[in-house]
Design a protein around this motif. Sequence first.
Motif, PDB file in Angstrom:
ATOM      1  N   GLY A  90     -60.568 -18.088   7.613  1.00  0.00           N
ATOM      2  CA  GLY A  90     -61.366 -18.769   6.821  1.00  0.00           C
ATOM      3  C   GLY A  90     -60.778 -20.292   6.266  1.00  0.00           C
ATOM      4  O   GLY A  90     -59.508 -20.374   6.642  1.00  0.00           O
ATOM      5  N   ARG A  91     -61.301 -21.136   5.664  1.00  0.00           N
ATOM      6  CA  ARG A  91     -60.764 -22.325   5.233  1.00  0.00           C
ATOM      7  C   ARG A  91     -59.827 -22.319   3.921  1.00  0.00           C
ATOM      8  O   ARG A  91     -59.150 -23.371   3.680  1.00  0.00           O
ATOM      9  CB  ARG A  91     -62.236 -23.173   4.902  1.00  0.00           C
ATOM     10  N   GLY A  92     -59.954 -21.175   3.101  1.00  0.00           N
ATOM     11  CA  GLY A  92     -59.252 -21.099   2.016  1.00  0.00           C
ATOM     12  C   GLY A  92     -59.978 -21.230   0.881  1.00  0.00           C
ATOM     13  O   GLY A  92     -61.041 -22.004   0.869  1.00  0.00           O
ATOM     14  N   THR A  93     -59.270 -20.652  -0.249  1.00  0.00           N
ATOM     15  CA  THR A  93     -60.095 -20.884  -1.506  1.00  0.00           C
ATOM     16  C   THR A  93     -58.860 -20.926  -2.518  1.00  0.00           C
ATOM     17  O   THR A  93     -57.956 -20.260  -2.516  1.00  0.00           O
ATOM     18  CB  THR A  93     -60.874 -19.715  -2.142  1.00  0.00           C
ATOM     19  N   GLN A  94     -58.766 -21.962  -3.365  1.00  0.00           N
ATOM     20  CA  GLN A  94     -57.499 -22.145  -4.375  1.00  0.00           C
ATOM     21  C   GLN A  94     -57.775 -21.405  -5.438  1.00  0.00           C
ATOM     22  O   GLN A  94     -58.652 -21.223  -6.230  1.00  0.00           O
ATOM     23  CB  GLN A  94     -57.715 -23.852  -4.845  1.00  0.00           C
ATOM     24  N   VAL A  95     -56.514 -20.857  -5.966  1.00  0.00           N
ATOM     25  CA  VAL A  95     -56.225 -19.891  -7.089  1.00  0.00           C
ATOM     26  C   VAL A  95     -55.154 -20.579  -7.652  1.00  0.00           C
ATOM     27  O   VAL A  95     -53.970 -20.845  -7.220  1.00  0.00           O
ATOM     28  CB  VAL A  95     -55.943 -18.636  -6.772  1.00  0.00           C
ATOM     29  N   THR A  96     -55.623 -20.991  -9.094  1.00  0.00           N
ATOM     30  CA  THR A  96     -54.498 -21.756 -10.058  1.00  0.00           C
ATOM     31  C   THR A  96     -54.458 -20.904 -11.124  1.00  0.00           C
ATOM     32  O   THR A  96     -55.240 -20.587 -11.721  1.00  0.00           O
ATOM     33  CB  THR A  96     -54.916 -23.082 -10.235  1.00  0.00           C
TER      34      THR A  96
ATOM     35  N   GLN B  70     -49.907 -14.278 -12.345  1.00  0.00           N
ATOM     36  CA  GLN B  70     -48.807 -15.092 -12.935  1.00  0.00           C
ATOM     37  C   GLN B  70     -48.781 -16.384 -12.074  1.00  0.00           C
ATOM     38  O   GLN B  70     -49.381 -16.561 -10.946  1.00  0.00           O
ATOM     39  CB  GLN B  70     -47.687 -14.361 -12.524  1.00  0.00           C
ATOM     40  N   PRO B  71     -48.149 -17.521 -12.786  1.00  0.00           N
ATOM     41  CA  PRO B  71     -48.163 -18.770 -12.328  1.00  0.00           C
ATOM     42  C   PRO B  71     -47.549 -18.621 -10.769  1.00  0.00           C
ATOM     43  O   PRO B  71     -48.029 -19.560  -9.971  1.00  0.00           O
ATOM     44  CB  PRO B  71     -47.295 -19.606 -13.426  1.00  0.00           C
ATOM     45  N   GLU B  72     -46.626 -17.983 -10.349  1.00  0.00           N
ATOM     46  CA  GLU B  72     -46.450 -17.767  -8.999  1.00  0.00           C
ATOM     47  C   GLU B  72     -47.299 -17.421  -7.962  1.00  0.00           C
ATOM     48  O   GLU B  72     -47.039 -17.367  -6.920  1.00  0.00           O
ATOM     49  CB  GLU B  72     -45.128 -16.905  -9.012  1.00  0.00           C
ATOM     50  N   ASP B  73     -48.373 -16.757  -8.580  1.00  0.00           N
ATOM     51  CA  ASP B  73     -49.682 -16.476  -7.509  1.00  0.00           C
ATOM     52  C   ASP B  73     -50.453 -17.554  -7.107  1.00  0.00           C
ATOM     53  O   ASP B  73     -51.252 -17.669  -6.307  1.00  0.00           O
ATOM     54  CB  ASP B  73     -50.261 -15.326  -8.340  1.00  0.00           C
ATOM     55  N   THR B  74     -50.227 -18.855  -7.963  1.00  0.00           N
ATOM     56  CA  THR B  74     -50.671 -19.939  -7.296  1.00  0.00           C
ATOM     57  C   THR B  74     -50.653 -20.269  -6.197  1.00  0.00           C
ATOM     58  O   THR B  74     -49.567 -20.649  -5.367  1.00  0.00           O
ATOM     59  CB  THR B  74     -50.466 -21.111  -8.513  1.00  0.00           C
ATOM     60  N   ALA B  75     -51.810 -20.591  -5.409  1.00  0.00           N
ATOM     61  CA  ALA B  75     -51.808 -20.910  -4.000  1.00  0.00           C
ATOM     62  C   ALA B  75     -53.245 -20.917  -3.364  1.00  0.00           C
ATOM     63  O   ALA B  75     -54.143 -20.689  -4.026  1.00  0.00           O
ATOM     64  CB  ALA B  75     -51.093 -19.819  -3.025  1.00  0.00           C
ATOM     65  N   VAL B  76     -53.327 -21.378  -2.009  1.00  0.00           N
ATOM     66  CA  VAL B  76     -54.533 -21.391  -1.488  1.00  0.00           C
ATOM     67  C   VAL B  76     -54.595 -19.959  -0.767  1.00  0.00           C
ATOM     68  O   VAL B  76     -53.711 -19.677  -0.087  1.00  0.00           O
ATOM     69  CB  VAL B  76     -54.829 -22.364  -0.651  1.00  0.00           C
ATOM     70  N   TYR B  77     -55.622 -19.163  -0.826  1.00  0.00           N
ATOM     71  CA  TYR B  77     -55.665 -17.985  -0.419  1.00  0.00           C
ATOM     72  C   TYR B  77     -56.676 -18.014   0.702  1.00  0.00           C
ATOM     73  O   TYR B  77     -57.720 -18.306   0.844  1.00  0.00           O
ATOM     74  CB  TYR B  77     -56.325 -16.952  -1.216  1.00  0.00           C
ATOM     75  N   TYR B  78     -56.448 -17.396   1.947  1.00  0.00           N
ATOM     76  CA  TYR B  78     -56.891 -17.630   3.221  1.00  0.00           C
ATOM     77  C   TYR B  78     -57.233 -16.003   3.762  1.00  0.00           C
ATOM     78  O   TYR B  78     -56.407 -15.216   3.329  1.00  0.00           O
ATOM     79  CB  TYR B  78     -56.180 -18.070   4.281  1.00  0.00           C
ATOM     80  N   CYS B  79     -58.585 -15.844   4.093  1.00  0.00           N
ATOM     81  CA  CYS B  79     -58.802 -14.818   4.820  1.00  0.00           C
ATOM     82  C   CYS B  79     -58.696 -14.603   6.141  1.00  0.00           C
ATOM     83  O   CYS B  79     -58.879 -15.712   7.113  1.00  0.00           O
ATOM     84  CB  CYS B  79     -60.395 -14.389   4.477  1.00  0.00           C
ATOM     85  N   LYS B  80     -58.098 -13.520   6.793  1.00  0.00           N
ATOM     86  CA  LYS B  80     -58.113 -13.408   8.229  1.00  0.00           C
ATOM     87  C   LYS B  80     -58.593 -12.364   8.818  1.00  0.00           C
ATOM     88  O   LYS B  80     -58.376 -11.185   8.229  1.00  0.00           O
ATOM     89  CB  LYS B  80     -56.593 -13.402   8.458  1.00  0.00           C
ATOM     90  N   ALA B  81     -59.323 -12.350   9.903  1.00  0.00           N
ATOM     91  CA  ALA B  81     -59.915 -10.975  10.464  1.00  0.00           C
ATOM     92  C   ALA B  81     -59.574 -11.097  12.061  1.00  0.00           C
ATOM     93  O   ALA B  81     -59.935 -12.029  12.792  1.00  0.00           O
ATOM     94  CB  ALA B  81     -61.220 -10.958  10.089  1.00  0.00           C
ATOM     95  N   SER B  82     -59.452  -9.786  12.486  1.00  0.00           N
ATOM     96  CA  SER B  82     -59.606  -9.384  13.795  1.00  0.00           C
ATOM     97  C   SER B  82     -60.865  -9.279  14.265  1.00  0.00           C
ATOM     98  O   SER B  82     -61.187  -8.124  13.967  1.00  0.00           O
ATOM     99  CB  SER B  82     -58.697  -8.602  14.331  1.00  0.00           C
ATOM    100  N   ILE B  83     -61.616  -9.993  15.259  1.00  0.00           N
ATOM    101  CA  ILE B  83     -63.078  -9.701  15.371  1.00  0.00           C
ATOM    102  C   ILE B  83     -63.332  -9.694  17.075  1.00  0.00           C
ATOM    103  O   ILE B  83     -62.828 -10.609  17.589  1.00  0.00           O
ATOM    104  CB  ILE B  83     -63.805 -10.717  14.650  1.00  0.00           C
ATOM    105  N   THR B  84     -63.936  -9.019  17.362  1.00  0.00           N
ATOM    106  CA  THR B  84     -64.578  -8.825  18.747  1.00  0.00           C
ATOM    107  C   THR B  84     -66.115  -9.282  18.481  1.00  0.00           C
ATOM    108  O   THR B  84     -66.957  -8.639  17.949  1.00  0.00           O
ATOM    109  CB  THR B  84     -64.430  -7.393  19.307  1.00  0.00           C
ATOM    110  N   SER B  85     -66.236 -10.528  19.245  1.00  0.00           N
ATOM    111  CA  SER B  85     -67.525 -11.038  19.327  1.00  0.00           C
ATOM    112  C   SER B  85     -68.206 -11.278  20.644  1.00  0.00           C
ATOM    113  O   SER B  85     -67.533 -10.962  21.542  1.00  0.00           O
ATOM    114  CB  SER B  85     -67.556 -12.576  18.653  1.00  0.00           C
ATOM    115  N   PHE B  86     -69.410 -11.837  20.642  1.00  0.00           N
ATOM    116  CA  PHE B  86     -69.896 -11.799  22.093  1.00  0.00           C
ATOM    117  C   PHE B  86     -70.766 -13.015  22.246  1.00  0.00           C
ATOM    118  O   PHE B  86     -71.246 -13.888  21.361  1.00  0.00           O
ATOM    119  CB  PHE B  86     -70.837 -10.671  22.230  1.00  0.00           C
ATOM    120  N   THR B  87     -70.968 -13.499  23.663  1.00  0.00           N
ATOM    121  CA  THR B  87     -71.640 -14.606  23.983  1.00  0.00           C
ATOM    122  C   THR B  87     -72.304 -14.263  25.291  1.00  0.00           C
ATOM    123  O   THR B  87     -71.710 -14.147  26.262  1.00  0.00           O
ATOM    124  CB  THR B  87     -70.807 -16.048  24.249  1.00  0.00           C
TER     125      THR B  87
END
Length: 124
Positions: free
Chosen positions: A115-121, A87-104
Amino acid sequence: QVQLVESGGGLVQPGGSLRLSCAASGSILSINAMGWYRQAPGKERELVADIKKSGGNINYADSVKGRFTISRDNAKKTVYLEMNSLQPEDTAVYYCKASITSFTGFYQYSNDYWGRGTQVTVSS
């Protein structure tokens, strides 16, 4: 370095469908919760849906229940959002988020990544 890259956004007519994907990459030991958020112009970012590592304990915003489905493929380090009856009210930038254990080297880190986001219109 950990990265989240979203894809699948675009322009769709009301009643249409889209499938978003978010792939994680980098020096990752494990990915716990993954989720999708969205931010419409002039509004705060809000949770759309999230899912735990096991694939269970899924949460949806009331506004998308019955229309959106979140899923994940742990082998591909990817989370998906299937969006139907848009629906039109779903229009937004959609972002992904994740809780990650990484290593160095020998060190491990647990952080939330976006993430940087993806536009949904949604428009006719």
